[in-house]
Design a protein around this motif. Sequence first.
Motif, PDB file in Angstrom:
ATOM      1  N   LEU A   1      -1.182   9.523  10.032  1.00  0.00           N
ATOM      2  CA  LEU A   1      -1.492   9.678  11.560  1.00  0.00           C
ATOM      3  C   LEU A   1      -2.567   8.894  12.543  1.00  0.00           C
ATOM      4  CD1 LEU A   1       0.813  10.707  14.068  1.00  0.00           C
ATOM      5  CD2 LEU A   1      -0.025  13.682  12.985  1.00  0.00           C
ATOM      6  N   GLY A   2      -2.581   8.981  13.406  1.00  0.00           N
ATOM      7  CA  GLY A   2      -3.480   8.198  13.986  1.00  0.00           C
ATOM      8  C   GLY A   2      -3.225   9.271  15.450  1.00  0.00           C
ATOM      9  N   LEU A   3      -4.641   9.469  16.285  1.00  0.00           N
ATOM     10  CA  LEU A   3      -3.894  10.312  17.691  1.00  0.00           C
ATOM     11  C   LEU A   3      -4.952   9.627  18.448  1.00  0.00           C
ATOM     12  CD1 LEU A   3      -4.366  13.477  17.093  1.00  0.00           C
ATOM     13  CD2 LEU A   3      -2.162  12.544  17.069  1.00  0.00           C
ATOM     14  N   SER A   4      -4.273   8.545  19.802  1.00  0.00           N
ATOM     15  CA  SER A   4      -4.775   8.208  20.332  1.00  0.00           C
ATOM     16  C   SER A   4      -5.198   8.493  21.712  1.00  0.00           C
ATOM     17  CB  SER A   4      -4.088   6.793  20.563  1.00  0.00           C
ATOM     18  OG  SER A   4      -2.730   6.972  21.768  1.00  0.00           O
TER      19      SER A   4
ATOM     20  N   SER B   1       0.347  -1.476  -0.151  1.00  0.00           N
ATOM     21  CA  SER B   1      -0.075  -0.204  -0.130  1.00  0.00           C
ATOM     22  C   SER B   1       1.033   1.634   0.213  1.00  0.00           C
ATOM     23  CB  SER B   1      -0.462  -0.398   1.348  1.00  0.00           C
ATOM     24  OG  SER B   1      -0.204   0.550   2.542  1.00  0.00           O
ATOM     25  N   ARG B   2       2.267   1.667   0.272  1.00  0.00           N
ATOM     26  CA  ARG B   2       2.973   2.431   0.425  1.00  0.00           C
ATOM     27  C   ARG B   2       2.793   3.525   1.539  1.00  0.00           C
ATOM     28  NH1 ARG B   2       7.112   0.404  -2.034  1.00  0.00           N
ATOM     29  NH2 ARG B   2       8.329   2.487  -2.062  1.00  0.00           N
ATOM     30  N   LEU B   3       2.160   2.299   2.401  1.00  0.00           N
ATOM     31  CA  LEU B   3       1.640   3.624   3.547  1.00  0.00           C
ATOM     32  C   LEU B   3       1.983   2.754   4.956  1.00  0.00           C
ATOM     33  CD1 LEU B   3      -2.675   4.089   2.861  1.00  0.00           C
ATOM     34  CD2 LEU B   3      -0.600   5.784   3.213  1.00  0.00           C
ATOM     35  N   VAL B   4       2.317   3.275   6.026  1.00  0.00           N
ATOM     36  CA  VAL B   4       3.016   2.898   7.167  1.00  0.00           C
ATOM     37  C   VAL B   4       2.287   4.322   7.952  1.00  0.00           C
ATOM     38  CG1 VAL B   4       4.803   3.509   8.541  1.00  0.00           C
ATOM     39  CG2 VAL B   4       5.286   2.145   6.569  1.00  0.00           C
ATOM     40  N   SER B   5       2.039   2.987   9.858  1.00  0.00           N
ATOM     41  CA  SER B   5       0.517   4.434  10.390  1.00  0.00           C
ATOM     42  C   SER B   5       1.595   4.455  11.399  1.00  0.00           C
ATOM     43  CB  SER B   5      -0.602   3.655  10.279  1.00  0.00           C
ATOM     44  OG  SER B   5      -1.530   3.920  11.082  1.00  0.00           O
ATOM     45  N   LEU B   6       1.339   5.659  12.272  1.00  0.00           N
ATOM     46  CA  LEU B   6       1.974   6.504  13.447  1.00  0.00           C
ATOM     47  C   LEU B   6       1.266   6.157  14.108  1.00  0.00           C
ATOM     48  CD1 LEU B   6       4.520   6.806  15.131  1.00  0.00           C
ATOM     49  CD2 LEU B   6       4.683   8.936  13.412  1.00  0.00           C
TER      50      LEU B   6
END
Length: 345
Positions: A113-116, A78-83
């Motif tokens: 980017l995701g925020l928890s 997917s060429r995506l890396v999630s942080l």
Amino acid sequence: MEKTQIRSLRTAEGELAVSGATLADVARVAGVSPITVSRALNQPHLVRPNTLAKVQAAVAQTGYVKNMMAGALASARSRLVSLVLPTISTPIFADMVQAASDNLTAAGYQVMLGLSSYEAWREELLVETILSRRPDGVILTGSLHTDSTRRRLQAAQLPVVETWDLTPSPVDMMVGFSHEDVGHAIAQHLLERGYRRIAILAVQDPRAARRNQGLQAGLAKHGVEVAALQLMPLPSTFALGREGMAALLASCPDVEAVVCSSDTLAHGVLTEAIERGIKVPQQLAVVGFGDLHFASHTYPPLSTVRVDGANIGRMAAQAILDRLEGKAVASLTDTGFQFIQRGST
């Protein structure tokens, strides 16, 4: 060769090209092969700078937009890396995000980017959504996750790096340091300087709690107990530092040192102490965490713990990239920390 179809939209800024250009069209305009164009778009670090510039100029001229879905289907990437971060309001994570993003972008990946918000249940929902997008890797903050999050990540069989922590049982790979050891180092520093009435001012962050446990354990070895513990809501702010210091003085007026879970809180403590006429460090020692940009410029300069966030970001990104290339990667990487003594102790 497929004919390029370009139409123009008139805007306030001039003409905006909306293109149906193909990879072959970009190659023709750039004067290179389609394979070179593909490499420039997906692995720019492998392309000579002048060739990369030609391809980028051709992309801009034709309005070509890469079909990420087609590439993902063809390569299973997917060429995506999630942080995933707890927050972006705390400067301590900024260097990590920038370094990780720079490394991944240079290798042809994009960061999601995701925020928890420091909530394990929110992280669980984020991970479920993230995995539905089929990322090539995931970078998490900390090692405390729900059982469901751990199971999902392990079942996904993709590279996962947990950061800013150190535990013997990572989901996959871990890049960070021991918060307990940080607490021990602070305890040793304060005890060596004769402080015994030591208080803690911290936000309700699980990593801060582990530093506090290390501090308490380090003090206990010398028969010293924490004089007071003041917990504040997230996130750390200057105002909370002042408020927390006022509460500590009300409950423990003879406090000799305050250990803060962040430099931001410590800055507030310094200000509150000065306003009350308390001399630092003659009457009160103050210790922070993070070595933020202002820490060496407070009055007096703040003693704190330095963690190389940029190095954590670089190493986490490289671990993802190495694993994707089939290389062996260490399951645990200790980046360490450094106690910085300044005028506040």
